[in-house]
Design a protein around this motif. Structure first.
Motif, PDB file in Angstrom:
ATOM      1  N   VAL A  75       0.626   5.743  -0.675  1.00 36.28           N
ATOM      2  CA  VAL A  75       0.077   7.035  -1.105  1.00 36.28           C
ATOM      3  C   VAL A  75       1.028   8.095  -0.565  1.00 36.28           C
ATOM      4  CG1 VAL A  75      -1.814   8.703  -0.917  1.00 36.28           C
ATOM      5  CG2 VAL A  75      -2.328   6.253  -1.111  1.00 36.28           C
ATOM      6  N   CYS A  76       1.632   8.880  -1.448  1.00 37.55           N
ATOM      7  CA  CYS A  76       2.568   9.910  -0.995  1.00 37.55           C
ATOM      8  C   CYS A  76       1.914  10.788   0.066  1.00 37.55           C
ATOM      9  CB  CYS A  76       3.027  10.776  -2.163  1.00 37.55           C
ATOM     10  SG  CYS A  76       4.265   9.978  -3.189  1.00 37.55           S
ATOM     11  N   ASP A  77       2.720  11.140   1.062  1.00 39.77           N
ATOM     12  CA  ASP A  77       2.273  12.005   2.150  1.00 39.77           C
ATOM     13  C   ASP A  77       3.323  13.105   2.299  1.00 39.77           C
ATOM     14  OD1 ASP A  77       1.321  13.200   4.428  1.00 39.77           O
ATOM     15  OD2 ASP A  77       1.265  11.376   5.636  1.00 39.77           O
ATOM     16  N   ARG A  96       0.860  -1.184   0.000  1.00 41.66           N
ATOM     17  CA  ARG A  96       0.000   0.000   0.000  1.00 41.66           C
ATOM     18  C   ARG A  96       0.893   1.229   0.000  1.00 41.66           C
ATOM     19  NH1 ARG A  96      -2.718  -3.694  -1.334  1.00 41.66           N
ATOM     20  NH2 ARG A  96      -4.678  -4.339  -0.417  1.00 41.66           N
ATOM     21  N   HIS A 144       0.416   5.846   5.097  1.00 43.73           N
ATOM     22  CA  HIS A 144      -0.736   6.553   4.537  1.00 43.73           C
ATOM     23  C   HIS A 144      -1.519   5.632   3.597  1.00 43.73           C
ATOM     24  CE1 HIS A 144      -3.032  10.142   3.838  1.00 43.73           C
ATOM     25  NE2 HIS A 144      -2.654  10.287   2.575  1.00 43.73           N
ATOM     26  N   GLY A 145      -0.799   4.893   2.769  1.00 43.31           N
ATOM     27  CA  GLY A 145      -1.434   3.943   1.861  1.00 43.31           C
ATOM     28  C   GLY A 145      -2.168   2.840   2.595  1.00 43.31           C
ATOM     29  N   ALA A 204       4.558   7.258   3.347  1.00 40.81           N
ATOM     30  CA  ALA A 204       3.666   6.939   2.227  1.00 40.81           C
ATOM     31  C   ALA A 204       3.076   5.543   2.388  1.00 40.81           C
ATOM     32  CB  ALA A 204       4.418   7.053   0.901  1.00 40.81           C
ATOM     33  N   VAL A 241      -4.792   1.679  -0.312  1.00 38.51           N
ATOM     34  CA  VAL A 241      -4.553   1.920  -1.736  1.00 38.51           C
ATOM     35  C   VAL A 241      -3.297   1.161  -2.176  1.00 38.51           C
ATOM     36  CG1 VAL A 241      -4.056   3.666  -3.489  1.00 38.51           C
ATOM     37  CG2 VAL A 241      -5.620   4.195  -1.607  1.00 38.51           C
ATOM     38  N   PHE A 252      -2.428   3.692  -6.827  1.00 39.07           N
ATOM     39  CA  PHE A 252      -1.881   5.031  -6.602  1.00 39.07           C
ATOM     40  C   PHE A 252      -1.182   5.544  -7.853  1.00 39.07           C
ATOM     41  CE2 PHE A 252       1.862   7.602  -5.288  1.00 39.07           C
ATOM     42  CZ  PHE A 252       1.167   8.736  -4.896  1.00 39.07           C
TER      43      PHE A 252
END
Length: 190
Positions: free
Chosen positions: A19-21, A17, A151-152, A148, A157, A162
């Motif tokens: 997702v850039c943070d 998983r 967050h993912g 990330a 995700v 993503f």
């Protein structure tokens, strides 16, 4: 791993998983590393062609680095990469509110160029490994991207979801559709 259109796709793109943070990592992936961002052969020419449109979005240190080194350089392995500022951040990095962003992407968002940014940056954390006979899409597990990953996980995700836009940019809609199908089969088998 699965094979799609002659490319080997790591199952980590389905399992991990991501997702850039940027609020957590501050875009450190554009600052740390062994060399600049890897460039595709066609991107080398693009870098030269669009530099004047991107230049107004760059900072002084980045402009100076490009003027001294060129719009791209060869790294120790002989690969084309973006130049660095003092062996640190990419010459095309700009900092806004303490977060690293890409001058190419800023120029693209402002409709000054049709080139968004190097595909290796757009696809990250996927790294493409090429041999004369094949291409492999692998997940690059880098400590700086732990925010990330967290967050993912929170958002559930997968990496390939993503990076949908970047994968389509590089390989096309049909390839992405096949990745979706492979991911579903992979999850059904688990």
């Amino acid at each position: 791993m699965v094979e799609i259109e002659g490319k080997i796709v790591s199952s980590q793109l389905f399992d991990r998983r991501f997702v850039c943070d940027l609020n957590a990592c501050k875009g450190i992936c554009c600052v740390e590393g062994d060399s600049g961002a890897p460039l595709e052969p066609e991107e080398v020419q693009i870098m030269n062609e669009v530099f004047q449109q991107v230049r107004p979005f760059m900072n002084v240190a980045g402009i100076r680095a490009v003027e001294m080194q060129g719009t791209w350089i060869e790294d120790a392995d002989g690969d084309a990469v973006t130049p660095l500022v003092d062996n640190k951040e990419c010459a095309y990095v700009i900092f806004e509110n303490g977060i690293a962003h890409c001058a190419f992407e800023k120029a693209w968002k402002n409709k000054k160029t049709t080139f968004r940014k190097p595909i290796s940056c757009h696809l990250y954390p996927i790294r493409i490994h090429k041999t004369p006979n094949m291409e492999a899409l692998n997940y690059d597990d880098w400590e700086v991207c732990k925010p990330a990953c967290k967050h993912g996980e929170r958002l559930n995700v997968p990496v390939y979801v993503f990076l949908k836009e970047a994968i389509i940019r590089k390989y096309g809609v049909e390839f992405y559709t096949q990745i979706e199908e492979a991911a579903k089969l992979w999850q059904d088998r688990k």
